[in-house]
Scaffold this motif. Structure first.
Motif, PDB file in Angstrom:
ATOM      1  N   ASN A 156      16.103  35.240  11.998  1.00  0.00           N
ATOM      2  CA  ASN A 156      16.049  36.703  12.021  1.00  0.00           C
ATOM      3  C   ASN A 156      14.682  37.238  12.432  1.00  0.00           C
ATOM      4  O   ASN A 156      14.190  38.215  11.878  1.00  0.00           O
ATOM      5  N   GLU A 157      14.091  36.580  13.403  1.00  0.00           N
ATOM      6  CA  GLU A 157      12.916  37.156  14.061  1.00  0.00           C
ATOM      7  C   GLU A 157      13.448  38.098  15.144  1.00  0.00           C
ATOM      8  O   GLU A 157      14.557  38.603  15.013  1.00  0.00           O
ATOM      9  N   GLU A 158      12.704  38.314  16.222  1.00  0.00           N
ATOM     10  CA  GLU A 158      13.219  39.159  17.310  1.00  0.00           C
ATOM     11  C   GLU A 158      14.544  38.587  17.827  1.00  0.00           C
ATOM     12  O   GLU A 158      15.491  39.311  18.114  1.00  0.00           O
ATOM     13  N   ASP A 159      14.594  37.261  17.955  1.00  0.00           N
ATOM     14  CA  ASP A 159      15.856  36.575  18.228  1.00  0.00           C
ATOM     15  C   ASP A 159      16.377  35.998  16.911  1.00  0.00           C
ATOM     16  O   ASP A 159      15.624  35.861  15.952  1.00  0.00           O
ATOM     17  N   HIS A 160      17.669  35.654  16.912  1.00  0.00           N
ATOM     18  CA  HIS A 160      18.229  35.100  15.670  1.00  0.00           C
ATOM     19  C   HIS A 160      17.423  33.888  15.215  1.00  0.00           C
ATOM     20  O   HIS A 160      17.115  33.732  14.048  1.00  0.00           O
ATOM     21  N   PHE A 199       6.911  38.592  11.744  1.00  0.00           N
ATOM     22  CA  PHE A 199       7.841  37.929  10.818  1.00  0.00           C
ATOM     23  C   PHE A 199       7.326  38.043   9.386  1.00  0.00           C
ATOM     24  O   PHE A 199       8.088  38.238   8.443  1.00  0.00           O
ATOM     25  N   ALA A 200       5.993  37.946   9.229  1.00  0.00           N
ATOM     26  CA  ALA A 200       5.389  38.030   7.895  1.00  0.00           C
ATOM     27  C   ALA A 200       5.410  39.458   7.374  1.00  0.00           C
ATOM     28  O   ALA A 200       5.558  39.705   6.176  1.00  0.00           O
ATOM     29  N   LYS A 201       5.268  40.411   8.296  1.00  0.00           N
ATOM     30  CA  LYS A 201       5.119  41.811   7.884  1.00  0.00           C
ATOM     31  C   LYS A 201       6.418  42.385   7.344  1.00  0.00           C
ATOM     32  O   LYS A 201       6.414  43.185   6.418  1.00  0.00           O
ATOM     33  N   ASN A 202       7.559  42.016   7.960  1.00  0.00           N
ATOM     34  CA  ASN A 202       8.850  42.552   7.517  1.00  0.00           C
ATOM     35  C   ASN A 202       9.735  41.424   7.001  1.00  0.00           C
ATOM     36  O   ASN A 202      10.547  40.891   7.742  1.00  0.00           O
ATOM     37  N   PRO A 203       9.586  41.072   5.739  1.00  0.00           N
ATOM     38  CA  PRO A 203      10.259  39.867   5.225  1.00  0.00           C
ATOM     39  C   PRO A 203      11.763  40.044   4.991  1.00  0.00           C
ATOM     40  O   PRO A 203      12.462  39.064   4.768  1.00  0.00           O
ATOM     41  N   ASP A 204      12.248  41.267   5.100  1.00  0.00           N
ATOM     42  CA  ASP A 204      13.610  41.612   4.713  1.00  0.00           C
ATOM     43  C   ASP A 204      14.689  40.691   5.298  1.00  0.00           C
ATOM     44  O   ASP A 204      14.926  40.693   6.494  1.00  0.00           O
ATOM     45  N   GLY A 205      15.334  39.895   4.427  1.00  0.00           N
ATOM     46  CA  GLY A 205      16.461  39.062   4.860  1.00  0.00           C
ATOM     47  C   GLY A 205      16.084  37.934   5.793  1.00  0.00           C
ATOM     48  O   GLY A 205      16.943  37.363   6.452  1.00  0.00           O
ATOM     49  N   ARG A 206      14.788  37.630   5.863  1.00  0.00           N
ATOM     50  CA  ARG A 206      14.361  36.589   6.794  1.00  0.00           C
ATOM     51  C   ARG A 206      14.198  35.243   6.099  1.00  0.00           C
ATOM     52  O   ARG A 206      13.832  35.191   4.935  1.00  0.00           O
ATOM     53  N   LEU A 207      14.461  34.187   6.869  1.00  0.00           N
ATOM     54  CA  LEU A 207      14.390  32.834   6.322  1.00  0.00           C
ATOM     55  C   LEU A 207      13.458  31.990   7.187  1.00  0.00           C
ATOM     56  O   LEU A 207      13.481  32.095   8.405  1.00  0.00           O
ATOM     57  N   LEU A 208      12.656  31.176   6.518  1.00  0.00           N
ATOM     58  CA  LEU A 208      11.815  30.225   7.247  1.00  0.00           C
ATOM     59  C   LEU A 208      12.240  28.811   6.886  1.00  0.00           C
ATOM     60  O   LEU A 208      12.315  28.461   5.706  1.00  0.00           O
ATOM     61  N   VAL A 209      12.572  28.027   7.905  1.00  0.00           N
ATOM     62  CA  VAL A 209      12.855  26.612   7.683  1.00  0.00           C
ATOM     63  C   VAL A 209      11.574  25.868   8.065  1.00  0.00           C
ATOM     64  O   VAL A 209      11.110  25.961   9.198  1.00  0.00           O
ATOM     65  N   LEU A 210      10.999  25.182   7.088  1.00  0.00           N
ATOM     66  CA  LEU A 210       9.698  24.554   7.318  1.00  0.00           C
ATOM     67  C   LEU A 210       9.763  23.086   6.915  1.00  0.00           C
ATOM     68  O   LEU A 210      10.223  22.758   5.825  1.00  0.00           O
ATOM     69  N   SER A 211       9.321  22.201   7.803  1.00  0.00           N
ATOM     70  CA  SER A 211       9.339  20.784   7.453  1.00  0.00           C
ATOM     71  C   SER A 211       8.115  20.462   6.609  1.00  0.00           C
ATOM     72  O   SER A 211       7.121  21.193   6.619  1.00  0.00           O
ATOM     73  N   GLN A 212       8.189  19.348   5.910  1.00  0.00           N
ATOM     74  CA  GLN A 212       7.138  19.017   4.948  1.00  0.00           C
ATOM     75  C   GLN A 212       5.759  18.923   5.595  1.00  0.00           C
ATOM     76  O   GLN A 212       4.770  19.365   5.030  1.00  0.00           O
ATOM     77  N   ASP A 213       5.706  18.371   6.808  1.00  0.00           N
ATOM     78  CA  ASP A 213       4.400  18.257   7.473  1.00  0.00           C
ATOM     79  C   ASP A 213       4.039  19.507   8.278  1.00  0.00           C
ATOM     80  O   ASP A 213       2.997  19.548   8.924  1.00  0.00           O
ATOM     81  N   GLY A 214       4.914  20.511   8.249  1.00  0.00           N
ATOM     82  CA  GLY A 214       4.638  21.763   8.953  1.00  0.00           C
ATOM     83  C   GLY A 214       4.863  21.695  10.454  1.00  0.00           C
ATOM     84  O   GLY A 214       4.659  22.679  11.155  1.00  0.00           O
ATOM     85  N   ASP A 253      11.399  37.015   1.402  1.00  0.00           N
ATOM     86  CA  ASP A 253      11.362  38.016   0.322  1.00  0.00           C
ATOM     87  C   ASP A 253      10.755  37.439  -0.953  1.00  0.00           C
ATOM     88  O   ASP A 253      10.179  38.155  -1.751  1.00  0.00           O
ATOM     89  N   ASP A 254      10.925  36.129  -1.145  1.00  0.00           N
ATOM     90  CA  ASP A 254      10.453  35.508  -2.387  1.00  0.00           C
ATOM     91  C   ASP A 254       8.970  35.154  -2.358  1.00  0.00           C
ATOM     92  O   ASP A 254       8.422  34.715  -3.358  1.00  0.00           O
ATOM     93  N   MET A 255       8.335  35.316  -1.204  1.00  0.00           N
ATOM     94  CA  MET A 255       6.912  34.932  -1.126  1.00  0.00           C
ATOM     95  C   MET A 255       6.038  36.148  -1.324  1.00  0.00           C
ATOM     96  O   MET A 255       6.411  37.258  -0.943  1.00  0.00           O
ATOM     97  N   ASP A 256       4.825  35.924  -1.895  1.00  0.00           N
ATOM     98  CA  ASP A 256       3.914  37.068  -1.951  1.00  0.00           C
ATOM     99  C   ASP A 256       3.212  37.217  -0.601  1.00  0.00           C
ATOM    100  O   ASP A 256       3.152  36.278   0.192  1.00  0.00           O
ATOM    101  N   PRO A 257       2.694  38.431  -0.326  1.00  0.00           N
ATOM    102  CA  PRO A 257       2.135  38.710   0.999  1.00  0.00           C
ATOM    103  C   PRO A 257       1.017  37.739   1.415  1.00  0.00           C
ATOM    104  O   PRO A 257       0.904  37.408   2.594  1.00  0.00           O
ATOM    105  N   VAL A 258       0.207  37.276   0.457  1.00  0.00           N
ATOM    106  CA  VAL A 258      -0.891  36.353   0.805  1.00  0.00           C
ATOM    107  C   VAL A 258      -0.332  35.039   1.333  1.00  0.00           C
ATOM    108  O   VAL A 258      -0.833  34.470   2.307  1.00  0.00           O
ATOM    109  N   GLU A 259       0.726  34.592   0.686  1.00  0.00           N
ATOM    110  CA  GLU A 259       1.358  33.335   1.095  1.00  0.00           C
ATOM    111  C   GLU A 259       1.905  33.465   2.522  1.00  0.00           C
ATOM    112  O   GLU A 259       1.744  32.568   3.353  1.00  0.00           O
ATOM    113  N   ARG A 260       2.533  34.619   2.797  1.00  0.00           N
ATOM    114  CA  ARG A 260       3.083  34.842   4.143  1.00  0.00           C
ATOM    115  C   ARG A 260       1.957  34.908   5.173  1.00  0.00           C
ATOM    116  O   ARG A 260       2.053  34.336   6.247  1.00  0.00           O
TER     117      ARG A 260
END
Lengths: 341, 170
Positions: free
Chosen positions: A109-113, A87-102, A67-74
């Motif tokens: 909260n994608e199709e599966d938890h 996942f990018a299209k419907n950001p509602d309540g979704r969280l991304l855990v991303l490591s520093q090197d990606g 929710d905190d990212m702008d659409p271009v970033e997503r």
């Protein structure tokens, strides 16, 4: 810290990258679309807490609310294969855990938890799986994943039941594509429980020659067997691709002309569309692999392939530019990266 | 011609997507074409393909509902997604055929999470595999036999690890 696609790995002349993905759900919660906004946020918090104990060295994890990212970033994250388009299209309540090197990205909260994903450059199924499996163990011990003795890990879509594992390799197959051997290849791998898919234009309008090969079946097969099967078929495809490239080289002058022109475009163009960029990058990658062009590292080639999507080139501007402006920014970016490499 | 995906912008590219030899051609604008190319990793099959029910006049025969999440069979058929873990129990008779068609198998043989792993379960799996191994050897299917032997060895190692873990905990 280097990005995941800058690691050196085996078979980078043909294999762009490896991805391992595990689909997991928390036993005590309803699946995906049946979660309330509150439940989604609770899950986000639980995942974050569960991962606080894991030690990954310098490769620290960030917790990003979509929710905190702008659409271009997503969209840029989609282009870089970190998250799915949905996942990018419907950001509602979704969280991304991303490591520093990606290399690690966990979609909550994608199709599966949870969709636990590990990316690696080149062909590295075992390494990627080991890391993914470790993350799975840590998360499971804290969250308690839905598991059934007969059906294995329970997933929102029955196509993922069992191991919940999708192992994929991104293949660069310009030789086989030129020789029009892809559809025959597709028939063969289909019989082996694998899927190959690629998106390309019609006739000469081939884009990038990038194909994804992945396991299709997740129930009744162990993780190890699924990955071995994928690895064996990949090895055979690499061999065929190398033969196909040799066949192309029989007409050496024509091939060299094509490669050097592509090289020239990347180094000099002032306007570069996404399609032209992918296509010329494809020729240049093949030319470098065949030692018909000056050496450019796979790290640089991967960087160019992953960071030249429409959203990725506009990320710094915070909004999607008009196509002609994008093409200008893209051309400048490619020239700069090649000059510095 | 308008883009077949967004229906708004002018189509500039013709795309053919091939999945296991079946091709589909679409006309796309440059933005949709870009998204299409980038979605590669993630564009999984929908279940509709497998159930063969998403397209035509399917009339629900049942009003069965999952007592845990309230999902109905009709909803599962439409979306291709179940509502919760319990749905697999509730709709087992309706789903088992589909699951077997998708995977060509009906029983999990992969990782067992340590949280739901008990010695009894592991031993059950090992003895089942040993029966299959004996049959494979009798059929002279040595490739399969070797694979089964590896699986048995892995599970026995897992079992031993669990036992040691428990002893330590005690």
């Amino acid at each position: 810290m280097n990005a995941w696609y800058q690691q050196t790995a085996p078979q980078q002349d043909v294999v762009l990258s490896t991805r391992i993905r595990l689909a997991r759900n928390v036993a005590s919660l309803p699946f995906g679309s049946r979660l309330s906004r509150d439940q989604r946020e609770q899950l986000d918090t639980q995942v974050q807490q569960a991962l606080e104990t894991i030690h990954l060295g310098d490769n620290t994890l960030s917790f990003l609310r979509l929710d905190d990212m702008d659409p271009v970033e997503r969209q840029a994250l989609v282009e870089q294969h970190e998250i799915s388009p949905d996942f990018a299209k419907n950001p509602d309540g979704r969280l991304l855990v991303l490591s520093q090197d990606g290399s690690i990205s966990i979609m909550v909260n994608e199709e599966d938890h949870l969709r636990i994903q590990v990316l690696h450059s080149g062909l590295a199924l075992k390494e990627a799986y080991e890391l993914c499996n470790r993350l799975d163990d840590v998360l499971d011990s804290q969250l308690g994943f839905a598991f059934d003795r007969k059906l294995g890990y329970l997933t929102a879509c029955p196509t993922n039941l069992g191991t919940g594992l999708r192992a994929s390799v991104m293949l660069h197959l310009p030789g086989l594509q030129q020789q029009k051997l892809i559809s025959r290849l597709a028939d063969t791998v289909g019989k082996l429980g694998l899927t190959i898919r690629g998106t390309y234009g019609e006739g000469s309008g081939v884009v990038g020659a990038v194909y994804q090969l992945s396991n299709q079946i997740t129930l009744g097969i162990t993780e190890k067997d699924a990955m071995e099967n994928l690895e064996n078929v990949t090895a055979q495809i690499i061999q065929s691709e190398e033969q196909a490239r040799k066949a192309l080289a029989q007409n050496q002058t024509a091939l060299e002309d094509k490669l050097w022109r592509s090289y020239g475009v990347l180094k000099n163009a002032r306007l570069l569309s996404s399609e032209e960029c992918q296509q010329t990058l494809s020729w240049v990658r093949m030319g470098v692999a065949m030692k018909l062009l000056p050496p450019i590292s796979y790290s640089t080639l991967n960087q160019l392939l992953l960071n030249t999507g429409s959203a990725s080139v506009c990320k710094d501007q915070g909004q999607l530019l008009r196509p002609e402006d994008r093409d200008k920014v893209r051309a400048a970016y490619v020239r700069k990266v090649l000059q510095e490499s | 011609m308008k883009c077949e995906r967004c229906g708004q912008r002018e189509a500039t590219s013709v795309f053919t997507q091939t999945v296991n030899g079946t091709s589909k051609t679409v006309h796309l604008c440059s933005q949709c074409a870009q998204e299409q190319m980038m979605g590669g990793w993630f564009s999984d099959f929908g279940l509709g393909n497998f159930m063969g029910l998403s397209h035509s006049g399917y009339a629900p025969h049942t009003s069965k509902q999952c007592p845990n999440c309230g999902a109905t069979l009709e909803e599962i058929r439409q979306t291709g997604l179940v509502g919760c873990a319990k749905c697999y129990e509730t709709f087992a008779p309706e789903l088992s055929g589909t699951i077997e068609r998708i995977h060509g198998a009906s029983a999990h043989v992969g990782k067992i999470p340590s949280t739901s792993r008990t010695a009894v379960q592991l031993e059950g799996r090992i003895s089942e595999l040993k029966t299959r191994l004996a049959k494979a050897v009798a059929d002279q299917n040595f490739e399969q036999a070797a694979a089964l032997r590896d699986q048995i060895r892995d599970l026995e190692a897992q079992n031993q690890q669990d036992q040691q873990g428990k002893e330590k905990a005690e």
